[in-house]
Design a protein around this motif. Structure first.
Motif, PDB file in Angstrom:
ATOM      1  N   GLY A  69      12.549  25.155 -33.556  1.00 32.12           N
ATOM      2  CA  GLY A  69      11.551  24.088 -33.619  1.00 32.12           C
ATOM      3  C   GLY A  69      11.401  23.311 -32.317  1.00 32.12           C
ATOM      4  N   ARG A  70      10.694  22.209 -32.414  1.00 30.71           N
ATOM      5  CA  ARG A  70      10.379  21.406 -31.221  1.00 30.71           C
ATOM      6  C   ARG A  70      11.640  20.853 -30.572  1.00 30.71           C
ATOM      7  N   ILE A  71      12.536  20.303 -31.383  1.00 29.74           N
ATOM      8  CA  ILE A  71      13.741  19.700 -30.832  1.00 29.74           C
ATOM      9  C   ILE A  71      14.645  20.762 -30.219  1.00 29.74           C
ATOM     10  N   GLY A  72      14.677  21.932 -30.841  1.00 31.94           N
ATOM     11  CA  GLY A  72      15.471  23.040 -30.297  1.00 31.94           C
ATOM     12  C   GLY A  72      14.783  23.782 -29.164  1.00 31.94           C
ATOM     13  N   ARG A  73      13.563  23.351 -28.823  1.00 29.27           N
ATOM     14  CA  ARG A  73      12.756  23.930 -27.735  1.00 29.27           C
ATOM     15  C   ARG A  73      12.530  25.431 -27.921  1.00 29.27           C
ATOM     16  N   GLN A  74      12.229  25.792 -29.171  1.00 34.20           N
ATOM     17  CA  GLN A  74      11.867  27.173 -29.465  1.00 34.20           C
ATOM     18  C   GLN A  74      10.509  27.481 -28.834  1.00 34.20           C
ATOM     19  N   GLU A  75      10.424  28.633 -28.169  1.00 34.72           N
ATOM     20  CA  GLU A  75       9.163  29.030 -27.511  1.00 34.72           C
ATOM     21  C   GLU A  75       8.425  30.098 -28.312  1.00 34.72           C
ATOM     22  N   VAL A  76       9.152  31.048 -28.851  1.00 35.51           N
ATOM     23  CA  VAL A  76       8.528  32.132 -29.613  1.00 35.51           C
ATOM     24  C   VAL A  76       8.855  31.919 -31.093  1.00 35.51           C
TER      25      VAL A  76
END
Ligand code: 5GP
Ligand code: ZN
Length: 116
Positions: free
Chosen positions: A88-95
């Motif tokens: 997610g956003r907090i985990g800075r997922q890109e794909v």
């Protein structure tokens, strides 16, 4: 989810440096490695993120974990590795197709996260 880049990689429609494949999971090297060895393991079934996972994914997620050591050793990681699942956003997922990063190399990795 035909538009998903990792679904396309799992189907072989986009080329990748494959590490492993079976009926449930696909593993391939990261195109932009963050460590001397950096590959990812994904479920073939589209799941957007760990935040979207539920008990129906128990078996495939367990398989990814259970296979990780064997796959890491197959890539020369004989003295440990790090597994990361950015979410997610907090985990800075890109794909947004759930993927487990496996990172390692001859020397110990940097800190788990940068403190701030
Ligand atoms: P995330 O930040 O979502 O956890 O990680 C996505 C990862 O996918 C990044 O490390 C990025 O380098 C990798 N990646 C993005 N597009 C491709 C691709 O087309 N092929 C491969 N092999 N890796 C990709
Ligand atoms: Zn997908």
């Amino acid at each position: 989810m035909t538009d998903c880049i990792f679904c396309k990689i799992a189907r072989g429609e986009i080329p990748s440096k494959k590490v492993y494949e079976d009926e449930d999971i696909f593993a391939f090297h990261d195109i932009n490695p963050h460590a001397p060895v950096h590959f990812m393991i994904i479920p073939k079934q589209h799941v957007a993120s760990l935040d979207e996972a539920d008990m129906s994914h128990q078996s495939v997620l367990g398989k990814i974990m259970a296979k990780s050591g064997e796959l890491a050793r197959s890539q020369g990681l004989n003295d440990g590795f790090r597994m990361i699942v950015n979410t997610g956003r907090i985990g800075r997922q890109e794909v947004y197709h759930l993927h487990v990063h496996i990172l390692g190399g001859p020397e110990p990795l940097g800190p788990m996260v940068t403190r701030r």
